[in-house]
Scaffold this motif. Sequence first.
Motif, PDB file in Angstrom:
ATOM      1  N   VAL A  53       0.852  -1.189   0.000  1.00 48.40           N
ATOM      2  CA  VAL A  53       0.000   0.000   0.000  1.00 48.40           C
ATOM      3  C   VAL A  53       0.887   1.238   0.000  1.00 48.40           C
ATOM      4  O   VAL A  53       1.771   1.388   0.840  1.00 48.40           O
ATOM      5  N   LEU A  54       0.648   2.113  -0.957  1.00 47.56           N
ATOM      6  CA  LEU A  54       1.406   3.363  -1.069  1.00 47.56           C
ATOM      7  C   LEU A  54       0.482   4.518  -0.727  1.00 47.56           C
ATOM      8  O   LEU A  54      -0.466   4.798  -1.444  1.00 47.56           O
ATOM      9  N   GLY A  55       0.765   5.166   0.396  1.00 48.51           N
ATOM     10  CA  GLY A  55      -0.060   6.293   0.819  1.00 48.51           C
ATOM     11  C   GLY A  55       0.478   7.593   0.268  1.00 48.51           C
ATOM     12  O   GLY A  55       0.549   7.806  -0.937  1.00 48.51           O
ATOM     13  N   GLY A 132      -4.327   6.411   6.206  1.00 45.84           N
ATOM     14  CA  GLY A 132      -4.058   5.000   6.425  1.00 45.84           C
ATOM     15  C   GLY A 132      -2.619   4.724   6.790  1.00 45.84           C
ATOM     16  O   GLY A 132      -2.327   3.984   7.741  1.00 45.84           O
ATOM     17  N   GLY A 133      -1.689   5.324   6.054  1.00 49.97           N
ATOM     18  CA  GLY A 133      -0.274   5.134   6.351  1.00 49.97           C
ATOM     19  C   GLY A 133       0.121   5.750   7.675  1.00 49.97           C
ATOM     20  O   GLY A 133       0.935   5.192   8.424  1.00 49.97           O
ATOM     21  N   ALA A 134      -0.455   6.910   7.987  1.00 48.30           N
ATOM     22  CA  ALA A 134      -0.149   7.568   9.251  1.00 48.30           C
ATOM     23  C   ALA A 134      -0.634   6.738  10.428  1.00 48.30           C
ATOM     24  O   ALA A 134       0.021   6.675  11.473  1.00 48.30           O
ATOM     25  N   VAL A 135      -1.784   6.072  10.260  1.00 48.12           N
ATOM     26  CA  VAL A 135      -2.288   5.185  11.307  1.00 48.12           C
ATOM     27  C   VAL A 135      -1.385   3.964  11.420  1.00 48.12           C
ATOM     28  O   VAL A 135      -1.035   3.524  12.533  1.00 48.12           O
ATOM     29  N   TRP A 136      -1.003   3.381  10.279  1.00 41.80           N
ATOM     30  CA  TRP A 136      -0.222   2.152  10.283  1.00 41.80           C
ATOM     31  C   TRP A 136       1.072   2.305  11.087  1.00 41.80           C
ATOM     32  O   TRP A 136       1.459   1.417  11.846  1.00 41.80           O
ATOM     33  N   MET A 137       1.740   3.467  10.933  1.00 43.52           N
ATOM     34  CA  MET A 137       3.001   3.664  11.650  1.00 43.52           C
ATOM     35  C   MET A 137       2.836   4.561  12.881  1.00 43.52           C
ATOM     36  O   MET A 137       3.833   4.908  13.534  1.00 43.52           O
ATOM     37  N   ASN A 138       1.584   4.918  13.211  1.00 41.41           N
ATOM     38  CA  ASN A 138       1.323   5.852  14.299  1.00 41.41           C
ATOM     39  C   ASN A 138       2.217   7.082  14.156  1.00 41.41           C
ATOM     40  O   ASN A 138       2.981   7.437  15.062  1.00 41.41           O
ATOM     41  N   ALA A 139       2.114   7.727  13.003  1.00 42.63           N
ATOM     42  CA  ALA A 139       2.930   8.898  12.705  1.00 42.63           C
ATOM     43  C   ALA A 139       2.667  10.009  13.714  1.00 42.63           C
ATOM     44  O   ALA A 139       1.562  10.159  14.241  1.00 42.63           O
ATOM     45  N   GLY A 140       3.684  10.788  13.965  1.00 44.37           N
ATOM     46  CA  GLY A 140       3.515  11.889  14.904  1.00 44.37           C
ATOM     47  C   GLY A 140       4.776  12.704  15.066  1.00 44.37           C
ATOM     48  O   GLY A 140       5.772  12.521  14.372  1.00 44.37           O
ATOM     49  N   THR A 141       4.706  13.619  16.012  1.00 40.87           N
ATOM     50  CA  THR A 141       5.836  14.451  16.402  1.00 40.87           C
ATOM     51  C   THR A 141       5.909  14.393  17.918  1.00 40.87           C
ATOM     52  O   THR A 141       5.145  13.683  18.569  1.00 40.87           O
ATOM     53  N   ARG A 142       6.808  15.171  18.491  1.00 36.27           N
ATOM     54  CA  ARG A 142       6.894  15.204  19.951  1.00 36.27           C
ATOM     55  C   ARG A 142       5.624  15.781  20.582  1.00 36.27           C
ATOM     56  O   ARG A 142       5.409  15.668  21.787  1.00 36.27           O
ATOM     57  N   TYR A 143       4.766  16.409  19.740  1.00 32.01           N
ATOM     58  CA  TYR A 143       3.574  17.070  20.266  1.00 32.01           C
ATOM     59  C   TYR A 143       2.291  16.255  20.073  1.00 32.01           C
ATOM     60  O   TYR A 143       1.218  16.709  20.467  1.00 32.01           O
ATOM     61  N   SER A 176       1.795   0.692  15.229  1.00 30.55           N
ATOM     62  CA  SER A 176       0.372   0.533  15.549  1.00 30.55           C
ATOM     63  C   SER A 176       0.014  -0.852  16.046  1.00 30.55           C
ATOM     64  O   SER A 176      -1.056  -1.041  16.615  1.00 30.55           O
ATOM     65  N   ASP A 177       0.874  -1.848  15.790  1.00 32.38           N
ATOM     66  CA  ASP A 177       0.593  -3.253  16.114  1.00 32.38           C
ATOM     67  C   ASP A 177      -0.512  -3.833  15.241  1.00 32.38           C
ATOM     68  O   ASP A 177      -1.058  -4.896  15.556  1.00 32.38           O
ATOM     69  N   LEU A 178      -0.853  -3.172  14.136  1.00 35.10           N
ATOM     70  CA  LEU A 178      -1.844  -3.748  13.226  1.00 35.10           C
ATOM     71  C   LEU A 178      -1.288  -5.011  12.583  1.00 35.10           C
ATOM     72  O   LEU A 178      -0.098  -5.081  12.251  1.00 35.10           O
ATOM     73  N   PRO A 179      -2.124  -6.029  12.402  1.00 36.20           N
ATOM     74  CA  PRO A 179      -1.630  -7.283  11.824  1.00 36.20           C
ATOM     75  C   PRO A 179      -1.249  -7.124  10.367  1.00 36.20           C
ATOM     76  O   PRO A 179      -1.932  -6.441   9.599  1.00 36.20           O
ATOM     77  N   ARG A 180      -0.130  -7.747   9.981  1.00 38.28           N
ATOM     78  CA  ARG A 180       0.306  -7.727   8.591  1.00 38.28           C
ATOM     79  C   ARG A 180      -0.757  -8.378   7.709  1.00 38.28           C
ATOM     80  O   ARG A 180      -1.512  -9.248   8.149  1.00 38.28           O
ATOM     81  N   GLY A 181      -0.803  -7.943   6.452  1.00 38.32           N
ATOM     82  CA  GLY A 181      -1.790  -8.503   5.542  1.00 38.32           C
ATOM     83  C   GLY A 181      -3.130  -7.808   5.594  1.00 38.32           C
ATOM     84  O   GLY A 181      -4.105  -8.280   5.020  1.00 38.32           O
ATOM     85  N   HIS A 182      -3.197  -6.671   6.302  1.00 39.96           N
ATOM     86  CA  HIS A 182      -4.429  -5.877   6.376  1.00 39.96           C
ATOM     87  C   HIS A 182      -4.166  -4.476   5.842  1.00 39.96           C
ATOM     88  O   HIS A 182      -3.058  -3.952   5.966  1.00 39.96           O
ATOM     89  N   VAL A 183      -5.190  -3.854   5.297  1.00 42.86           N
ATOM     90  CA  VAL A 183      -5.116  -2.476   4.820  1.00 42.86           C
ATOM     91  C   VAL A 183      -6.051  -1.622   5.662  1.00 42.86           C
ATOM     92  O   VAL A 183      -7.204  -2.009   5.907  1.00 42.86           O
ATOM     93  N   VAL A 184      -5.570  -0.464   6.105  1.00 41.98           N
ATOM     94  CA  VAL A 184      -6.439   0.483   6.810  1.00 41.98           C
ATOM     95  C   VAL A 184      -7.291   1.185   5.765  1.00 41.98           C
ATOM     96  O   VAL A 184      -6.818   2.041   5.020  1.00 41.98           O
ATOM     97  N   SER A 185      -8.560   0.803   5.682  1.00 41.40           N
ATOM     98  CA  SER A 185      -9.448   1.373   4.672  1.00 41.40           C
ATOM     99  C   SER A 185     -10.104   2.671   5.142  1.00 41.40           C
ATOM    100  O   SER A 185     -10.218   3.631   4.372  1.00 41.40           O
ATOM    101  N   ARG A 186     -10.528   2.699   6.419  1.00 37.41           N
ATOM    102  CA  ARG A 186     -11.194   3.887   6.961  1.00 37.41           C
ATOM    103  C   ARG A 186     -10.972   3.931   8.470  1.00 37.41           C
ATOM    104  O   ARG A 186     -10.654   2.922   9.098  1.00 37.41           O
TER     105      ARG A 186
END
Length: 295
Positions: A53-55, A132-143, A176-186
């Motif tokens: 998946v390419l976000g 979706g990608g931001a959720v998958w890696m729990n993207a963020g900053t120090r804030y 995120s600990d999401l299981p491999r083989g899944h796509v964050v759709s919504r």
Amino acid sequence: MTAVPVPVSRTGARVERLPLARFTTLGVGGEAEVWFVSTLEQLREAVEAPYRVLGGGSNLVVSDGGVPERVLRLTGQLAEADLTPDPELSTSDTVVTGWVGGGVPLPGLIRKLQKLGLSNLEGTVGIPAQVGGAVWMNAGTRYGEMFDGLHTLEIVTPGSVRHLTPDDLNWGYRQSDLPRGHVVSRVRLKLRHSTSEAVLAKMDFADLARKGQPKMKTPGCAFKNPGGVSAGKLIDEAGLKGARVGGAMIAPEHANFIVNLGGASSADVHALLGLIRERVGVPMELEYELWPGEA
């Protein structure tokens, strides 16, 4: 050169063979079979074969040879955001939104939330990702990070559509600990009432900390902070700011960023990553995702 054939989608997804460099913030990457999926039906078809998946294309270094798997881009219905409060889930203190597609660009979403005076995700301001990608890696900053504002996650496989909550996952720093083989759709967002002015002030404060980051093509931070120590500081102390291989360079503004000066290859970037690991002298865990994998 003979063109590589691409399949025809039975659900109407658009399929093309394209250079992935055009979809990444670093601007490198060879060709792959790209599926533009706009519905759950198309998404479930697309994941029937090996895929990636390419976000938003940030946090990613793609091989010069591309990848053998099909590459998914979420569009259409999966790139729309319903920010209307759900009356059954919202309270006087909390707003739970309708569904926000995994293909929604995060920067635009944050601006919409600011205008609505809704808080919890402003700490992610400036991250060039899709939801979706931001959720998958729990993207963020120090804030702040993505899981600060999540209520429900919808994930898809060929045979199922599952709904999870953050409490179902062992999420943490940049994962995120999401299981491999899944796509964050919504996802559904869980936000707090504030004012547009207060949210904007927090965004400006978080954004100020990013002013020293390079403005050239870059995937973002290369390495996670080892043991709470700044990765950028360690790389700087190793004397590597400005080090260059081909068209790639360790940014003079911030040593934890690799930038594309123009014409960089994936091989150039890998060479710099190896140089950093060799010279810093402590284990360094990549924040980048490497396609097709570790060199």
